[in-house]
Design an enzyme around this catalytic site. Structure first.
Site, PDB file in Angstrom:
ATOM      1  CB  CYS A   1     -37.549 -42.121  88.951  1.00 37.14           C
ATOM      2  SG  CYS A   1     -38.942 -41.577  89.951  1.00 37.14           S
TER       3      CYS A   1
ATOM      4  CG  HIS B   1     -37.711 -41.766  82.759  1.00 37.85           C
ATOM      5  ND1 HIS B   1     -37.475 -42.691  83.752  1.00 37.85           N
ATOM      6  CD2 HIS B   1     -38.278 -40.692  83.373  1.00 37.85           C
ATOM      7  CE1 HIS B   1     -37.871 -42.206  84.912  1.00 37.85           C
ATOM      8  NE2 HIS B   1     -38.370 -40.996  84.711  1.00 37.85           N
TER       9      HIS B   1
ATOM     10  CD  GLU C   1     -36.589 -40.884  77.680  1.00 40.71           C
ATOM     11  OE1 GLU C   1     -35.855 -41.895  77.797  1.00 40.71           O
ATOM     12  OE2 GLU C   1     -37.709 -40.790  78.240  1.00 40.71           O
TER      13      GLU C   1
ATOM     14  CE  LYS D   1     -40.929 -44.955  84.270  1.00 37.43           C
ATOM     15  NZ  LYS D   1     -39.750 -45.185  83.384  1.00 37.43           N
TER      16      LYS D   1
ATOM     17  CG  HIS E   1     -42.642 -43.859  87.356  1.00 40.16           C
ATOM     18  ND1 HIS E   1     -41.482 -44.552  87.579  1.00 40.16           N
ATOM     19  CD2 HIS E   1     -42.294 -42.537  87.312  1.00 40.16           C
ATOM     20  CE1 HIS E   1     -40.473 -43.710  87.667  1.00 40.16           C
ATOM     21  NE2 HIS E   1     -40.944 -42.476  87.506  1.00 40.16           N
TER      22      HIS E   1
ATOM     23  CG  PHE F   1     -38.649 -35.676  91.217  1.00 38.49           C
ATOM     24  CD1 PHE F   1     -38.984 -35.471  89.887  1.00 38.49           C
ATOM     25  CD2 PHE F   1     -39.673 -35.874  92.119  1.00 38.49           C
ATOM     26  CE1 PHE F   1     -40.303 -35.458  89.465  1.00 38.49           C
ATOM     27  CE2 PHE F   1     -41.007 -35.863  91.717  1.00 38.49           C
ATOM     28  CZ  PHE F   1     -41.317 -35.663  90.394  1.00 38.49           C
TER      29      PHE F   1
END
Length: 415
Positions: free
Chosen positions: A165, A305, A316, A337, A342, A403
């Site tokens: 991502c 994010h 975050e 998002k 996403h 990831f």
């Protein structure tokens, strides 16, 4: 050689909030949700039955029949968004030095639908294995960059970037660096993914990563909310023309903003969970600020994010507080998002477009669906809840994390 500056001269998109830039920006400002019941496949047996799909897309309106067979959906989205960006930039295609023009594209998973369909077809094919001759070219992640370069004859740097991502931000930072280093004058960059399909939804369900609020899907993507239960998967593409400043000025191009700097890092912690104190994210942001010679006091907007996962949102914001300190309270923060979902490897490109909107139009897009703020989150932060806010944005910072512990931060600045 003096450092070459990089600016954005063209933008394009197809995503759950709109199939054009104007439609996307309008719906983003209004705080609309792109979530709806899944139509790409029968999701009756799946835990999650909704997604942020692209709406009203007919590939036959953009490609001939042979091309539709040749292109996976993620490549179709890439070509549509890239064409919008090239047209928007008013590129003089006949007179460009195409050896100095390139394409650096990204995708998180690429042609996963094509892979799934071929495997199912093989399993059902009896004793004689039959595979489409288009299978490999439809599936591989680099193919979108290849087809964009073929369409416009761009012979410069051409490759794909994959970091889950964080892919789009890595691609855009690479594009900026190629121009800075003198290897190209112009790069088409961005990302695309088309993962609203059986294998992606089922796999993310198995990881317990997706929201399962099937009865309340419009509010399911809820970053920072106390009851958030995972992300809402989306699809689409975002595209840019990055151009060397003097090259853009020489042809009289309109300039949206400057691509100021980028930073990357690794959490080196866990294959799916973020570092709980956001140490990798802090390094990524700090390096981006240093790379662009941007003082933290210049940042007026941060597109986080913010996927609405229980661990990610808190980590975050801890990272942001660790880097900006009390100065964070004056900065607008939002997770778009909450609206477009996403988009995995394409998400950084879509969110970069939100930063362009904030800088060029003075409109910070909102975070929607946060009904009850997580008590672990500082309530004094300006999370731009529910409504867009109007303000001058001198510089905007956008984070993407993937990831594997991949972190990538890109900064845009008013030109």
């Amino acid at each position: 050689m003096a450092e070459r500056r990089v600016v954005i001269t063209g933008i394009g998109t197809i995503n759950p909030l709109g199939n054009t830039i104007e439609e996307y920006f309008s719906n983003l400002e209004q705080g609309l949700s792109g979530a709806a019941p899944i139509t790409h496949f029968d999701a009756t047996k799946f835990k999650t039955k909704f997604a942020c799909e692209v709406k009203n897309f007919d590939p036959n309106a953009h490609f001939d029949r042979k091309e539709v067979r040749r292109y996976d959906l993620f490549t179709q989205y890439a070509l549509v968004a890239a064409e919008q960006a090239v047209v928007d930039a008013a590129l003089p295609l006949e007179s460009l030095d195409k050896e100095r023009c390139g394409v650096i594209w990204s995708s998180g998973i690429g042609g996963v639908k094509s892979f799934f369909d071929e495997c199912v077809g093989y399993a059902e094919g009896g004793n004689t294995p039959r595979f489409s001759p288009f299978f490999i070219p439809r599936m591989i992640i680099d193919i979108a960059a290849g087809f964009i370069s073929m369409k416009y004859g761009f012979m410069g740097p051409n490759f794909a970037v994959v970091s889950a991502c964080a892919s789009s931000n890595h691609a855009m930072i690479n594009a900026m660096e190629q121009i800075r280093y003198g290897r190209a004058d112009l790069i088409v960059t961005g990302g695309s993914d088309a993962t609203v399909n059986e294998v992606a939804v089922g796999s993310f369900n198995a990881m317990q990563a997706l929201s399962t609020r099937n009865e309340d899907y419009e509010h399911a993507s809820s970053p920072f909310d106390r009851d958030r239960d995972g992300f809402v998967i989306g699809e689409g593409a975002g595209a840019f023309v990055f151009e060397e400043l003097e090259h853009a000025k020489a042809r009289g191009a309109k300039i949206y903003c400057e691509v100021a700097g980028g930073g990357y890092s690794a959490d080196a912690y866990h294959f799916t969970a973020p570092h709980p104190e956001g140490l990798g994210a802090i390094k990524s942001m700090r390096d981006a600020l240093r790379d662009g010679a941007v003082d933290p006091s210049e940042i007026d907007y941060i597109n986080v994010h913010g996927t609405a996962t229980p661990l990610g949102d808190v980590a975050e914001l801890k990272a942001l507080k660790g880097l900006f300190g009390d100065d964070l309270y004056r900065i607008n923060i939002s997770s778009t998002k909450s609206m477009h979902g996403h988009l995995l490897g394409a998400t950084g490109a879509i969110e970069a477009l939100a930063c362009v909107m904030a800088i060029t139009r003075g409109i910070v897009p909102p975070t929607i669906n946060c009904r009850n703020l997580d008590p672990e989150i500082d309530s004094k932060l300006n999370l731009t809840l529910d409504q867009a806010q109007h303000r001058e944005v001198r510089a905007a910072l956008s984070n993407t994390f993937g990831f594997g512990g991949h972190n990538a931060t890109i900064i845009f600045r008013k030109y």
